[in-house]
Enzyme design. Structure first.
Site, PDB file in Angstrom:
ATOM      1  CB  CYS A 147      -0.970  -0.037   1.170  1.00 26.09           C
ATOM      2  SG  CYS A 147      -2.374   1.082   0.964  1.00 26.09           S
ATOM      3  CE  LYS A 168     -10.557   4.372   1.754  1.00 25.99           C
ATOM      4  NZ  LYS A 168     -10.894   4.472   3.191  1.00 25.99           N
ATOM      5  CB  SER A 196      -8.702   0.253   1.976  1.00 24.94           C
ATOM      6  OG  SER A 196      -9.092   1.370   2.746  1.00 24.94           O
ATOM      7  CG  HIS A 239      -4.615  -3.696   2.158  1.00 24.04           C
ATOM      8  ND1 HIS A 239      -3.536  -3.439   2.969  1.00 24.04           N
ATOM      9  CD2 HIS A 239      -5.049  -2.496   1.701  1.00 24.04           C
ATOM     10  CE1 HIS A 239      -3.321  -2.131   3.012  1.00 24.04           C
ATOM     11  NE2 HIS A 239      -4.223  -1.536   2.255  1.00 24.04           N
ATOM     12  CD  GLU A 241      -2.392  -6.826   4.168  1.00 24.82           C
ATOM     13  OE1 GLU A 241      -2.560  -5.630   4.457  1.00 24.82           O
ATOM     14  OE2 GLU A 241      -2.081  -7.203   3.014  1.00 24.82           O
ATOM     15  NE  ARG A 253     -10.807   4.311   9.933  1.00 22.24           N
ATOM     16  CZ  ARG A 253      -9.835   4.011   9.070  1.00 22.24           C
ATOM     17  NH1 ARG A 253      -8.739   3.386   9.486  1.00 22.24           N
ATOM     18  NH2 ARG A 253      -9.956   4.301   7.781  1.00 22.24           N
TER      19      ARG A 253
END
Length: 344
Positions: A147, A168, A196, A239, A241, A253
């Protein structure tokens, strides 16, 4: 085979000039045990995601390792606030990167972090990150840049700047393999990866400077790419992971940030992630929040998310790619050991 985490006593001091990286060629390493690779995880995530990030990478390496023993050492950049390490609840012991320079590792994984400046070169961790990069290119068989770390690495290596997108890239995206590279061997022609991020890199810029694109997202652009020098640098804009519920927790969040007036824009619902019924409920709550922000609305969002069970459908393919990475490292390592034996 389970991942073995090597605990080291933490030591956080200033990065002095006499502790800068001492370069060694991989062929000069001491011999290690059979079917074993040693990896350093440099965890740069903020406190809220610090423990989860460690757990996610260990879980992915565990799924990929099979008969290869992975010995993992944990590090964090000196510029990451010490409080995040003191308060982490992983039960693990982290070392600062000034202990990295004299360590024999086969590979590194360097995570991203939430940026605090507009220009990556102004980030507090920039100097430390570039020193890690210089060490990695001479002292590892391969390094993964994840990232924001991927964006920082290509900026430093080749002056390639990232570009902020209109929206995004948030959700689970379908990627297509566009290269026959060994890292994607055994992966399906198309698979999904969590993303993300706001920023992207130009494929034209990357290719013109010697990078090879491995996977690409339709309408979005580059996903995974590599650069082969002394060390194979692997760059993930996504990502692999992530846990099944990571995007859910990030969405929750960001809703809280909006309702607490910490953000001016209500977050988009992660693409391709929730079922249509959940998306309908969350869309209605979003529309209501835009006209009237309240704590009760956040409670409603939390209630809507509480019963959601998202399946980690990307894990098998991501484990395959990481398995290929471990096999690449082990093959390079074995070849170097043979070279050393022939020289002797």
């Amino acid at each position: 085979m389970p991942v073995c985490v090597h605990a080291e006593q933490s030591s956080y001091g200033s990065l002095r000039s006499d502790r800068l990286p001492r370069h060694k060629r991989p062929s000069q390493r001491r011999e290690a045990s059979s079917l074993c690779v040693t990896i350093g995880l440099i965890n740069n995530m903020p406190q809220a995601a610090f423990a989860a990030t460690e757990r996610q990478f260990i879980s992915l390496l565990d799924a990929a390792s099979e008969d290869i023993e992975v010995r993992l050492s944990l590090y964090s950049l000196l510029d990451i606030p010490k409080r995040a390490l003191d308060d982490d609840n992983t039960g693990s012991s982290y070392s600062s990167i000034d202990k990295l320079w004299e360590t024999d590792l086969d590979a590194l994984i360097v995570t991203g972090k939430e940026p605090v400046t507009v220009n990556l070169g102004d980030e507090p961790c920039w100097e430390s990150l570039t020193q890690v990069l210089e060490w990695a290119r001479e002292n590892t068989y391969s390094t993964v840049w994840s990232c924001l770390a991927a964006h920082a690495a290509v900026l430093y290596l080749d002056g390639i700047s990232r570009h902020k997108s209109d929206k995004k890239h948030f959700g689970v995206f379908e990627c297509a393999c566009v290269s026959g590279h060994p890292l994607t061997a055994g992966a399906p022609p198309r698979f999904i990866v969590p993303h993300s991020r706001w920023n992207s890199l130009s494929e034209e810029d990357l290719v013109s400077r010697g990078y090879s694109v491995l996977t690409r997202m339709a309408g979005v652009g580059v996903d995974t790419f590599v650069k082969e020098e002394n060390s194979l640098f692997v760059f993930f804009q996504g990502h692999p992971e992530y846990d099944a519920d990571t995007l859910l927790r990030e969405y929750r969040r960001d809703v809280a940030r909006y309702l607490n007036h910490e953000a001016t824009t209500y977050p988009s619902i992660p693409l391709g992630y929730f079922d249509s019924s959940t998306e309908g409920v969350l869309t209605a709550l979003r529309d209501k929040a835009r006209s009237c922000q309240s704590e009760q609305l956040f409670a409603s969002v939390c209630t809507a998310l509480e019963t959601i069970r998202v399946k980690n459908t990307w894990r098998p393919t991501m484990a395959r790619i990481y398995r290929n990475w471990l096999e690449y490292i082990y093959a390079r390592k074995s070849g170097s050991q043979l070279d050393d034996a022939n020289v002797a």
